[in-house]
Design a protein around this motif. Structure first.
Motif, PDB file in Angstrom:
ATOM      1  N   ALA A  75       0.940  -1.043   0.116  1.00  0.00           N
ATOM      2  CA  ALA A  75      -0.072   0.023   0.049  1.00  0.00           C
ATOM      3  C   ALA A  75       0.854   1.311  -0.132  1.00  0.00           C
ATOM      4  CB  ALA A  75      -0.855   0.000   1.131  1.00  0.00           C
ATOM      5  N   VAL A  76       0.486   2.411  -0.679  1.00  0.00           N
ATOM      6  CA  VAL A  76       1.033   3.378  -0.625  1.00  0.00           C
ATOM      7  C   VAL A  76       0.206   4.656  -0.407  1.00  0.00           C
ATOM      8  CG1 VAL A  76       2.549   5.027  -2.040  1.00  0.00           C
ATOM      9  CG2 VAL A  76       2.568   2.575  -2.570  1.00  0.00           C
ATOM     10  N   ALA A  77       0.527   5.597   0.610  1.00  0.00           N
ATOM     11  CA  ALA A  77      -0.086   6.860   1.121  1.00  0.00           C
ATOM     12  C   ALA A  77       1.059   7.800   0.513  1.00  0.00           C
ATOM     13  CB  ALA A  77      -0.154   6.802   2.613  1.00  0.00           C
ATOM     14  N   ALA A  78       0.628   8.493  -0.656  1.00  0.00           N
ATOM     15  CA  ALA A  78       1.347   9.386  -1.379  1.00  0.00           C
ATOM     16  C   ALA A  78       0.677  10.834  -1.007  1.00  0.00           C
ATOM     17  CB  ALA A  78       1.344   9.305  -2.758  1.00  0.00           C
ATOM     18  N   VAL A  79       1.608  11.491  -0.113  1.00  0.00           N
ATOM     19  CA  VAL A  79       1.232  12.863   0.515  1.00  0.00           C
ATOM     20  C   VAL A  79       1.605  13.876  -0.683  1.00  0.00           C
ATOM     21  CG1 VAL A  79       1.236  14.291   2.430  1.00  0.00           C
ATOM     22  CG2 VAL A  79       1.548  11.876   2.639  1.00  0.00           C
ATOM     23  N   ASP A  80       0.799  14.741  -1.140  1.00  0.00           N
ATOM     24  CA  ASP A  80       0.975  16.038  -1.855  1.00  0.00           C
ATOM     25  C   ASP A  80       0.714  17.155  -1.275  1.00  0.00           C
ATOM     26  OD1 ASP A  80       1.461  14.831  -4.821  1.00  0.00           O
ATOM     27  OD2 ASP A  80      -0.255  13.857  -4.284  1.00  0.00           O
ATOM     28  N   PRO A  81       1.473  18.268  -1.561  1.00  0.00           N
ATOM     29  CA  PRO A  81       1.388  19.606  -0.885  1.00  0.00           C
ATOM     30  C   PRO A  81      -0.155  20.035  -1.058  1.00  0.00           C
ATOM     31  CG  PRO A  81       2.765  19.845  -2.940  1.00  0.00           C
ATOM     32  CD  PRO A  81       2.682  18.292  -2.522  1.00  0.00           C
ATOM     33  N   SER A  82      -0.515  20.758   0.031  1.00  0.00           N
ATOM     34  CA  SER A  82      -2.021  21.334  -0.389  1.00  0.00           C
ATOM     35  C   SER A  82      -1.556  22.927  -0.630  1.00  0.00           C
ATOM     36  CB  SER A  82      -2.717  21.545   0.967  1.00  0.00           C
ATOM     37  OG  SER A  82      -3.037  20.254   1.548  1.00  0.00           O
ATOM     38  N   SER A  83      -2.419  23.443  -1.402  1.00  0.00           N
ATOM     39  CA  SER A  83      -2.531  25.124  -1.716  1.00  0.00           C
ATOM     40  C   SER A  83      -2.643  25.822  -0.367  1.00  0.00           C
ATOM     41  CB  SER A  83      -3.449  25.356  -2.737  1.00  0.00           C
ATOM     42  OG  SER A  83      -3.440  26.706  -2.875  1.00  0.00           O
ATOM     43  N   PRO A  84      -1.807  26.738   0.036  1.00  0.00           N
ATOM     44  CA  PRO A  84      -2.200  27.553   1.212  1.00  0.00           C
ATOM     45  C   PRO A  84      -3.234  28.467   0.988  1.00  0.00           C
ATOM     46  CG  PRO A  84      -0.264  28.476  -0.051  1.00  0.00           C
ATOM     47  CD  PRO A  84      -0.680  27.187  -0.640  1.00  0.00           C
ATOM     48  N   PHE A  85      -3.816  28.670  -0.507  1.00  0.00           N
ATOM     49  CA  PHE A  85      -4.863  29.456  -0.608  1.00  0.00           C
ATOM     50  C   PHE A  85      -6.144  28.686  -0.523  1.00  0.00           C
ATOM     51  CE2 PHE A  85      -0.982  31.136  -2.324  1.00  0.00           C
ATOM     52  CZ  PHE A  85      -0.893  32.526  -1.661  1.00  0.00           C
ATOM     53  N   SER A  86      -6.169  27.744  -1.532  1.00  0.00           N
ATOM     54  CA  SER A  86      -7.444  27.054  -1.811  1.00  0.00           C
ATOM     55  C   SER A  86      -7.669  25.691  -0.851  1.00  0.00           C
ATOM     56  CB  SER A  86      -7.593  26.484  -3.136  1.00  0.00           C
ATOM     57  OG  SER A  86      -6.623  25.352  -3.548  1.00  0.00           O
ATOM     58  N   GLY A  87      -6.591  25.225  -0.276  1.00  0.00           N
ATOM     59  CA  GLY A  87      -6.502  24.107   0.563  1.00  0.00           C
ATOM     60  C   GLY A  87      -6.471  22.754  -0.333  1.00  0.00           C
ATOM     61  N   GLY A  88      -6.624  22.968  -1.905  1.00  0.00           N
ATOM     62  CA  GLY A  88      -6.380  21.853  -2.502  1.00  0.00           C
ATOM     63  C   GLY A  88      -5.140  21.371  -2.847  1.00  0.00           C
TER      64      GLY A  88
END
Length: 312
Positions: A75-88
């Motif tokens: 299993a892989v949990a791949a963490v991507d950075p969130s936008s500090p503005f939209s949170g996406g």
């Protein structure tokens, strides 16, 4: 059949649904997490960290291929950075692992970092608990790769892999950031590029500067070219050697530290919510010097009412 029963029976759809429940913070998430943890299953939890562009996702993909060839589930949990503005978040890491999409022995979930400075949010730890108790042989956490702030992975993983690349100043940055201490295995990826041997020498020289005893684990340096799978078998062998070095007692200590860190993230999340809930009038009083930030913080957290009580 109940969702948790399907999960315990190895239903991947039930796992995906549970992760969605946890990530969404639905009311039933806490009870479902407790039920999952009671299964008491264990995986080899490997953290993959390093600077952006170092090839973490490609290396993870190569590790998946090697492990699946050996009959291991991953299993892989791949963490991507969130936008500090939209949170996406882009959540693009799974694009690099598309060749495994039809393999029921592989589960990949992309997640947003939710602005966590260390790259790991409280939700990431909860998802990790679901992945581990599902019964995968290996769980990889591929972190954001934000550089100097990203050391939290060492508090979470059984084994931490720090991925560096030649000719990008990574060795110097690693020394400055203090991330040298978090690595259980160093990987010099893209080792077919000029400068790989020099980076290996720099890493080994840096390790020689630190005091250590014969019983300490000296993180090995492994050269890989993830694009063609070179060196991946050596990396897996070094991870197994590190697991043997730790033994069950120290592995259990690492898991307890992971739980401590998860509790800390819960506290941090609640503190942030309390700060966001501060009334504008109270903030204006601080601005005018009529009150202090400490007084408001104490009131928001009701510290005078907090008492240490055993968990029930």
């Amino acid at each position: 059949m109940k969702l948790i029963e399907r999960y315990a029976a190895g239903d991947l759809r039930a796992l995906a649904r549970l992760i969605t429940v946890v990530e969404s913070g639905l009311p039933e998430a806490g009870a479902l997490l407790r039920a999952a943890r009671r299964l008491g299953r264990r995986s080899r939890v490997v953290g993959i960290t390093g600077s952006p562009g170092s090839g973490k996702s490609t290396l993870t993909d190569a590790l998946i291929a090697q492990l699946r060839a050996a009959g291991q589930t991953v299993a892989v949990a791949a963490v991507d950075p969130s936008s500090p503005f939209s949170g996406g978040a882009i959540l693009g890491d799974r694009i690099r692992m598309l060749r495994h999409h039809a393999d029921t022995g592989v589960f990949v979930r992309s997640m947003a970092s939710r602005g966590a400075l260390g790259g790991l949010s409280n939700r990431t730890l909860q998802v990790l608990a679901l992945l581990e108790n599902f019964g995968f042989d290996y769980v990889f956490i591929e972190t954001v790769g934000v550089g100097q702030s990203e050391v939290d992975i060492a508090r979470v993983a059984d084994h931490t892999v720090l991925v560096l690349t030649p000719n990008q100043g990574d060795a110097v940055q690693a020394f400055k950031a203090g991330v040298m201490e978090i690595a259980d295995v160093f990987v010099v990826n893209k080792s077919d590029l000029p400068g790989a041997s020099r980076l290996v020498r720099e890493l080994r020289a840096a390790q020689g500067l630190a005091a250590h005893t014969a019983e300490d684990w000296l993180a090995p340096v492994v050269q890989t070219t993830a694009s063609d799978g070179s060196g991946v078998d050596t990396l897996l062998a070094r991870l197994e050697a590190h697991r043997a070095h730790l033994g069950e007692v120290r592995l259990e200590a690492r898991r307890l530290e992971r739980t401590r860190f998860e509790v800390r993230l819960q506290v941090h999340e609640r503190v942030l919510r309390a700060a966001q809930a501060a009334e504008e009038d109270a903030l204006r009083r601080i601005l005018k010097g009529e009150a202090s930030p400490e007084e408001l913080a104490d009131r928001l957290l009701s510290l005078e009412e907090v008492q240490t009580q055993p968990l029930r």
